[in-house]
Enzyme design. Structure first.
Site, PDB file in Angstrom:
ATOM      1  N   ASP A 139      22.935  68.191  31.685  1.00  0.00           N
ATOM      2  CA  ASP A 139      22.273  67.070  31.021  1.00  0.00           C
ATOM      3  C   ASP A 139      20.794  66.985  31.376  1.00  0.00           C
ATOM      4  OD1 ASP A 139      22.729  66.320  33.656  1.00  0.00           O
ATOM      5  OD2 ASP A 139      24.081  64.686  33.176  1.00  0.00           O
ATOM      6  N   ASN A 141      31.014  54.984  37.628  1.00  0.00           N
ATOM      7  CA  ASN A 141      31.882  54.494  36.542  1.00  0.00           C
ATOM      8  C   ASN A 141      32.771  55.601  35.984  1.00  0.00           C
ATOM      9  OD1 ASN A 141      30.106  56.054  35.123  1.00  0.00           O
ATOM     10  ND2 ASN A 141      29.274  54.422  33.837  1.00  0.00           N
ATOM     11  N   HIS A 189      31.723  58.631  34.998  1.00  0.00           N
ATOM     12  CA  HIS A 189      31.118  59.535  34.016  1.00  0.00           C
ATOM     13  C   HIS A 189      30.959  60.938  34.578  1.00  0.00           C
ATOM     14  CE1 HIS A 189      26.804  58.256  35.333  1.00  0.00           C
ATOM     15  NE2 HIS A 189      26.935  59.493  35.694  1.00  0.00           N
ATOM     16  N   GLU A 203      29.469  58.824  29.194  1.00  0.00           N
ATOM     17  CA  GLU A 203      29.746  57.484  29.709  1.00  0.00           C
ATOM     18  C   GLU A 203      31.102  56.971  29.220  1.00  0.00           C
ATOM     19  OE1 GLU A 203      27.950  56.277  31.976  1.00  0.00           O
ATOM     20  OE2 GLU A 203      25.880  55.835  31.418  1.00  0.00           O
TER      21      GLU A 203
HETATM   22  C1  GLP Z   1      24.066  61.263  37.108  1.00  0.00           C
HETATM   23  C2  GLP Z   1      24.277  62.623  36.456  1.00  0.00           C
HETATM   24  C3  GLP Z   1      25.640  63.167  36.692  1.00  0.00           C
HETATM   25  C4  GLP Z   1      26.007  62.980  38.139  1.00  0.00           C
HETATM   26  C5  GLP Z   1      26.129  61.512  38.440  1.00  0.00           C
HETATM   27  C6  GLP Z   1      26.480  61.200  39.873  1.00  0.00           C
HETATM   28  O1  GLP Z   1      24.050  60.194  36.244  1.00  0.00           O
HETATM   29  N1  GLP Z   1      24.010  62.638  35.062  1.00  0.00           N
HETATM   30  O2  GLP Z   1      25.702  64.531  36.297  1.00  0.00           O
HETATM   31  O3  GLP Z   1      27.229  63.603  38.415  1.00  0.00           O
HETATM   32  O4  GLP Z   1      24.938  60.853  38.111  1.00  0.00           O
HETATM   33  O5  GLP Z   1      25.343  61.261  40.667  1.00  0.00           O
HETATM   34  P1  GLP Z   1      25.355  61.292  42.219  1.00  0.00           P
HETATM   35  O6  GLP Z   1      25.923  62.627  42.578  1.00  0.00           O
HETATM   36  O7  GLP Z   1      23.923  61.171  42.609  1.00  0.00           O
HETATM   37  O8  GLP Z   1      26.194  60.163  42.679  1.00  0.00           O
END
Ligand code: GLP
Length: 237
Positions: free
Chosen positions: A67, A136, A138, A143
């Site tokens: 992404d 959440n 995702h 989402e």
């Molecule tokens: C972001 C990314 C995801 C990631 C998620 C969790 O929003 N788009 O790909 O897995 O957050 O992030 P973190 O690993 O910093 O908790």
């Protein structure tokens, strides 16, 4: 689904790095689906160490990232392209021209999304997809929603995601409200999936994703339908 619970983030990162390095040793031209965020950061550090010790060679690897924030370019230090360069690509022998991240500055998101799906198909699909998971549930920026989205798409980020990701920005107002994200078809088409989850705050949602009903309200739950998922997790803090 194979679940490896480790004692801390350091061990989670080591186990995840071993899985990824093993994939590259088995198939030197692996197509790796890569993720950003704090979850895989430790794994990338370990992979850099392994590369420097001659334990893994990225010279034939191709990567496609999950992404990118819509509106942020490679030079913006909050973009996911910037993150990948900083945390991995600049430190190993991967060929930059074979590292793909959706173009956050595209003027035509619809076309960019189609081209990204086509690229993944032309590469023959993803051999190993690395995933983190949002609070959440995702994955990528898929989402919680009323339905699963198959292809790469432009997403309006949830308020809670903007809030969670604001820790990386100077203020919440600076967090982009939209992103381009790979869809669940490309993610689920990967031959193997490695989900990295760390932190007490994610323990409950991970348990629901693994053991609860498969629902688009908890996007990570769709991983239950994939035949080769390894979850590496630690909940100590
Ligand atoms: C972001 C990314 C995801 C990631 C998620 C969790 O929003 N788009 O790909 O897995 O957050 O992030 P973190 O690993 O910093 O908790």
């Amino acid at each position: 689904m194979k679940i490896i619970e480790t004692k801390n983030y350091q061990e989670t990162s080591l186990v995840a790095a071993d899985i990824l390095a093993e994939q590259v040793r088995k198939k030197e031209n692996s197509v790796l689906g890569l993720a950003t965020g704090s979850s895989p950061e430790g794994m990338y550090s370990e992979l850099i160490k392994m590369y420097k010790n001659g334990e893994v060679d990225f010279s034939k690897v191709i990567s496609v990232n999950l992404d990118e924030y819509f509106g942020l370019g490679p030079d913006n230090n909050q973009s996911y392209r910037y993150f990948m360069n900083k945390h991995l690509f600049d430190h190993v022998n991967i060929r930059k021209e074979y590292t793909y991240v959706p173009d956050g500055l595209t003027k035509n998101p619809e076309q960019e999304c189609k081209a990204y799906d086509q690229l993944i198909e032309d590469l023959g699909g993803i051999d190993l997809q690395v995933l983190g998971m949002g609070l959440n549930g995702h994955i990528g920026f898929n989402e919680p929603a009323d339905y699963f989205t198959a292809g790469t798409h432009l997403v309006c980020l949830e308020e809670s995601t903007i809030e969670a990701n604001s820790r990386f920005f100077a203020s919440k107002e600076e967090v982009p409200t939209k992103a381009l994200s790979m869809g669940l078809k490309s993610i689920l088409s990967a031959k193997k999936i490695l989900l990295i989850v760390h932190g007490k705050a994610k323990q409950e949602i991970l348990m629901k994703a693994i053991h609860g009903p498969v629902t688009p309200q908890l996007p990570a739950s769709i991983l239950q339908l994939h035949p080769n998922v390894t979850v590496v997790c630690s909940f100590n803090e």
